[in-house]
Motif scaffolding. Structure first.
Motif, PDB file in Angstrom:
ATOM      1  N   GLN A  65       4.394  76.533 -70.529  1.00 22.04           N
ATOM      2  CA  GLN A  65       5.562  75.693 -70.302  1.00 22.04           C
ATOM      3  C   GLN A  65       6.002  75.793 -68.850  1.00 22.04           C
ATOM      4  OE1 GLN A  65       7.109  73.540 -72.606  1.00 22.04           O
ATOM      5  NE2 GLN A  65       5.135  73.997 -73.501  1.00 22.04           N
ATOM      6  N   SER A  66       6.483  74.712 -68.300  1.00 23.00           N
ATOM      7  CA  SER A  66       6.920  74.728 -66.911  1.00 23.00           C
ATOM      8  C   SER A  66       8.267  75.440 -66.805  1.00 23.00           C
ATOM      9  CB  SER A  66       7.038  73.298 -66.386  1.00 23.00           C
ATOM     10  OG  SER A  66       8.008  72.605 -67.141  1.00 23.00           O
ATOM     11  N   VAL A  67       8.570  75.901 -65.610  1.00 30.35           N
ATOM     12  CA  VAL A  67       9.820  76.602 -65.350  1.00 30.35           C
ATOM     13  C   VAL A  67      10.972  75.604 -65.490  1.00 30.35           C
ATOM     14  CG1 VAL A  67      11.114  77.831 -63.581  1.00 30.35           C
ATOM     15  CG2 VAL A  67       8.666  78.211 -63.821  1.00 30.35           C
ATOM     16  N   THR A  68      12.017  76.003 -66.200  1.00 30.11           N
ATOM     17  CA  THR A  68      13.143  75.097 -66.394  1.00 30.11           C
ATOM     18  C   THR A  68      14.251  75.329 -65.380  1.00 30.11           C
ATOM     19  OG1 THR A  68      14.104  76.621 -67.993  1.00 30.11           O
ATOM     20  CG2 THR A  68      12.702  74.869 -68.856  1.00 30.11           C
ATOM     21  N   ASP A  69      14.325  76.540 -64.806  1.00 28.18           N
ATOM     22  CA  ASP A  69      15.363  76.844 -63.822  1.00 28.18           C
ATOM     23  C   ASP A  69      14.683  77.350 -62.563  1.00 28.18           C
ATOM     24  OD1 ASP A  69      17.600  77.533 -62.393  1.00 28.18           O
ATOM     25  OD2 ASP A  69      18.057  79.313 -63.583  1.00 28.18           O
ATOM     26  N   ASP A  70      14.552  76.495 -61.564  1.00 26.81           N
ATOM     27  CA  ASP A  70      13.907  76.932 -60.333  1.00 26.81           C
ATOM     28  C   ASP A  70      14.922  77.266 -59.241  1.00 26.81           C
ATOM     29  OD1 ASP A  70      14.681  74.346 -59.917  1.00 26.81           O
ATOM     30  OD2 ASP A  70      12.793  73.668 -59.063  1.00 26.81           O
ATOM     31  N   TYR A  71      16.182  77.504 -59.647  1.00 26.25           N
ATOM     32  CA  TYR A  71      17.217  77.884 -58.688  1.00 26.25           C
ATOM     33  C   TYR A  71      17.527  79.368 -58.706  1.00 26.25           C
ATOM     34  CZ  TYR A  71      17.993  72.994 -57.738  1.00 26.25           C
ATOM     35  OH  TYR A  71      17.816  71.690 -57.342  1.00 26.25           O
ATOM     36  N   SER A  72      16.927  80.119 -59.627  1.00 29.07           N
ATOM     37  CA  SER A  72      17.099  81.573 -59.644  1.00 29.07           C
ATOM     38  C   SER A  72      15.799  82.211 -60.115  1.00 29.07           C
ATOM     39  CB  SER A  72      18.260  81.979 -60.549  1.00 29.07           C
ATOM     40  OG  SER A  72      17.953  81.697 -61.897  1.00 29.07           O
ATOM     41  N   VAL A  73      15.608  83.456 -59.701  1.00 26.50           N
ATOM     42  CA  VAL A  73      14.396  84.181 -60.062  1.00 26.50           C
ATOM     43  C   VAL A  73      14.781  85.625 -60.377  1.00 26.50           C
ATOM     44  CG1 VAL A  73      13.815  84.771 -57.664  1.00 26.50           C
ATOM     45  CG2 VAL A  73      12.027  84.700 -59.363  1.00 26.50           C
ATOM     46  N   ALA A  74      14.133  86.206 -61.379  1.00 29.54           N
ATOM     47  CA  ALA A  74      14.366  87.598 -61.751  1.00 29.54           C
ATOM     48  C   ALA A  74      13.308  88.455 -61.070  1.00 29.54           C
ATOM     49  CB  ALA A  74      14.299  87.765 -63.263  1.00 29.54           C
ATOM     50  N   CYS A  75      13.748  89.384 -60.232  1.00 28.45           N
ATOM     51  CA  CYS A  75      12.835  90.289 -59.535  1.00 28.45           C
ATOM     52  C   CYS A  75      12.945  91.667 -60.177  1.00 28.45           C
ATOM     53  CB  CYS A  75      13.181  90.362 -58.050  1.00 28.45           C
ATOM     54  SG  CYS A  75      12.996  88.788 -57.200  1.00 28.45           S
ATOM     55  N   PHE A  76      11.861  92.142 -60.726  1.00 26.05           N
ATOM     56  CA  PHE A  76      11.836  93.410 -61.449  1.00 26.05           C
ATOM     57  C   PHE A  76      11.529  94.558 -60.493  1.00 26.05           C
ATOM     58  CE2 PHE A  76      11.696  90.497 -64.785  1.00 26.05           C
ATOM     59  CZ  PHE A  76      11.780  91.126 -66.015  1.00 26.05           C
ATOM     60  N   ALA A  77      12.229  95.684 -60.670  1.00 26.38           N
ATOM     61  CA  ALA A  77      11.905  96.896 -59.926  1.00 26.38           C
ATOM     62  C   ALA A  77      10.824  97.677 -60.665  1.00 26.38           C
ATOM     63  CB  ALA A  77      13.147  97.763 -59.748  1.00 26.38           C
ATOM     64  N   ARG A  78      10.817  97.582 -61.987  1.00 26.69           N
ATOM     65  CA  ARG A  78       9.804  98.212 -62.837  1.00 26.69           C
ATOM     66  C   ARG A  78       9.452  97.228 -63.943  1.00 26.69           C
ATOM     67  NH1 ARG A  78      13.674 101.966 -62.417  1.00 26.69           N
ATOM     68  NH2 ARG A  78      14.476 101.592 -64.490  1.00 26.69           N
ATOM     69  N   ALA A  79       8.278  97.353 -64.497  1.00 36.04           N
ATOM     70  CA  ALA A  79       7.835  96.456 -65.567  1.00 36.04           C
ATOM     71  C   ALA A  79       8.347  96.970 -66.905  1.00 36.04           C
ATOM     72  CB  ALA A  79       6.320  96.357 -65.580  1.00 36.04           C
ATOM     73  N   GLU A  80       9.615  96.705 -67.198  1.00 39.87           N
ATOM     74  CA  GLU A  80      10.185  97.127 -68.477  1.00 39.87           C
ATOM     75  C   GLU A  80      11.400  96.273 -68.822  1.00 39.87           C
ATOM     76  OE1 GLU A  80      13.166 100.766 -67.465  1.00 39.87           O
ATOM     77  OE2 GLU A  80      11.054 101.234 -67.300  1.00 39.87           O
ATOM     78  N   LEU A  81      11.688  96.212 -70.110  1.00 37.16           N
ATOM     79  CA  LEU A  81      12.881  95.555 -70.635  1.00 37.16           C
ATOM     80  C   LEU A  81      13.528  96.505 -71.623  1.00 37.16           C
ATOM     81  CD1 LEU A  81      11.580  91.963 -71.473  1.00 37.16           C
ATOM     82  CD2 LEU A  81      13.177  92.563 -69.673  1.00 37.16           C
ATOM     83  N   ASP A  82      14.865  96.503 -71.705  1.00 32.36           N
ATOM     84  CA  ASP A  82      15.491  97.291 -72.752  1.00 32.36           C
ATOM     85  C   ASP A  82      15.674  96.426 -73.996  1.00 32.36           C
ATOM     86  OD1 ASP A  82      17.703  95.708 -72.281  1.00 32.36           O
ATOM     87  OD2 ASP A  82      18.975  97.308 -71.528  1.00 32.36           O
ATOM     88  N   TRP A  83      16.304  96.960 -75.014  1.00 28.55           N
ATOM     89  CA  TRP A  83      16.408  96.254 -76.292  1.00 28.55           C
ATOM     90  C   TRP A  83      17.265  95.002 -76.201  1.00 28.55           C
ATOM     91  CZ3 TRP A  83      21.178  95.798 -78.667  1.00 28.55           C
ATOM     92  CH2 TRP A  83      22.194  96.593 -78.155  1.00 28.55           C
ATOM     93  N   ARG A  84      18.104  94.885 -75.167  1.00 25.09           N
ATOM     94  CA  ARG A  84      18.924  93.688 -75.007  1.00 25.09           C
ATOM     95  C   ARG A  84      18.249  92.638 -74.139  1.00 25.09           C
ATOM     96  NH1 ARG A  84      23.387  97.495 -72.821  1.00 25.09           N
ATOM     97  NH2 ARG A  84      21.749  97.375 -71.300  1.00 25.09           N
ATOM     98  N   GLY A  85      17.110  92.963 -73.557  1.00 27.23           N
ATOM     99  CA  GLY A  85      16.424  92.034 -72.666  1.00 27.23           C
ATOM    100  C   GLY A  85      16.800  92.236 -71.208  1.00 27.23           C
ATOM    101  N   ALA A  86      17.625  93.261 -70.918  1.00 26.65           N
ATOM    102  CA  ALA A  86      17.994  93.557 -69.538  1.00 26.65           C
ATOM    103  C   ALA A  86      16.822  94.254 -68.849  1.00 26.65           C
ATOM    104  CB  ALA A  86      19.234  94.447 -69.502  1.00 26.65           C
ATOM    105  N   PHE A  87      16.730  94.094 -67.550  1.00 27.02           N
ATOM    106  CA  PHE A  87      15.614  94.654 -66.803  1.00 27.02           C
ATOM    107  C   PHE A  87      16.139  95.375 -65.566  1.00 27.02           C
ATOM    108  CE2 PHE A  87      16.449  90.463 -65.206  1.00 27.02           C
ATOM    109  CZ  PHE A  87      16.364  90.604 -63.821  1.00 27.02           C
ATOM    110  N   PRO A  88      15.391  96.362 -65.061  1.00 32.10           N
ATOM    111  CA  PRO A  88      15.783  97.009 -63.812  1.00 32.10           C
ATOM    112  C   PRO A  88      15.377  96.122 -62.643  1.00 32.10           C
ATOM    113  CG  PRO A  88      13.829  98.041 -64.674  1.00 32.10           C
ATOM    114  CD  PRO A  88      14.262  97.023 -65.683  1.00 32.10           C
ATOM    115  N   GLY A  89      16.323  95.693 -61.886  1.00 34.11           N
ATOM    116  CA  GLY A  89      16.054  94.811 -60.763  1.00 34.11           C
ATOM    117  C   GLY A  89      17.242  93.921 -60.515  1.00 34.11           C
ATOM    118  N   THR A  90      16.994  92.754 -59.993  1.00 38.63           N
ATOM    119  CA  THR A  90      18.069  91.836 -59.667  1.00 38.63           C
ATOM    120  C   THR A  90      17.623  90.400 -59.878  1.00 38.63           C
ATOM    121  OG1 THR A  90      19.704  91.258 -57.983  1.00 38.63           O
ATOM    122  CG2 THR A  90      17.468  91.658 -57.219  1.00 38.63           C
ATOM    123  N   THR A  91      18.586  89.541 -60.001  1.00 45.14           N
ATOM    124  CA  THR A  91      18.334  88.107 -60.080  1.00 45.14           C
ATOM    125  C   THR A  91      18.787  87.503 -58.763  1.00 45.14           C
ATOM    126  OG1 THR A  91      18.704  88.121 -62.450  1.00 45.14           O
ATOM    127  CG2 THR A  91      18.800  86.000 -61.364  1.00 45.14           C
ATOM    128  N   GLY A  92      17.936  86.751 -58.124  1.00 45.52           N
ATOM    129  CA  GLY A  92      18.263  86.191 -56.824  1.00 45.52           C
ATOM    130  C   GLY A  92      18.237  84.678 -56.834  1.00 45.52           C
TER     131      GLY A  92
END
Length: 151
Positions: A65-92
């Protein structure tokens, strides 16, 4: 082995013939028991295969599927997600700058890998930090106590 114990069944010729007849009924092609056995074999093969096909198809559909939101990107510091879907890193997001100091609005991000690579190069992501970002510059880190010299 035949015993005289009343609680155990006796394995005699009649019982042996009955067991043989049941086995032949399952093994002989065309009998009712053989058809049930073959249908069960097919079900144990076809049902997992169908689940596999559906799973791979769904994964392929969502992965392409194509990207639906090309105005923000999630940059991960580590390849992991917690049980809520949160990730270590930032959204830019990328903003359009103007020469008169006004906000030009958001700009679409055309290369997410380059965007996150730039954040890594600026040390805005820290894999050793719990939330994936380095501590703020104004954060005071207490120095570790130094041992007093022996007198």
């Amino acid at each position: 082995m035949n015993t005289n114990d009343e609680n155990l069944p006796v394995f005699d010729e009649a019982r042996s013939a009955s067991l043989r007849a049941m086995l032949v009924d399952v093994a002989e092609i065309g009998t009712t028991q053989n058809r049930r056995f073959r249908a069960a074999q097919r079900a144990w093969t076809i049902v997992p295969a169908a689940f596999l096909v559906v799973g791979v198809s769904a994964g392929t559909f969502f992965a392409t599927q194509s990207v639906t939101d090309d105005y923000s990107v999630a940059c991960f510091a580590r390849a992991e997600l917690d049980w809520r879907g949160a990730f270590p890193g930032t959204t830019g997001s990328s903003l359009i700058g103007t020469t008169d100091g006004t906000d030009g609005g958001s700009a679409p991000i055309t290369d997410a890998v380059a965007f996150c690579s730039d954040l890594w190069a600026q040390h805005a992501l820290d894999a050793s930090s719990p939330n994936g970002t380095p501590p703020a510059p104004d954060t005071k880190i207490a120095p570790s106590p130094t041992p007093s010299p022996a007198l």
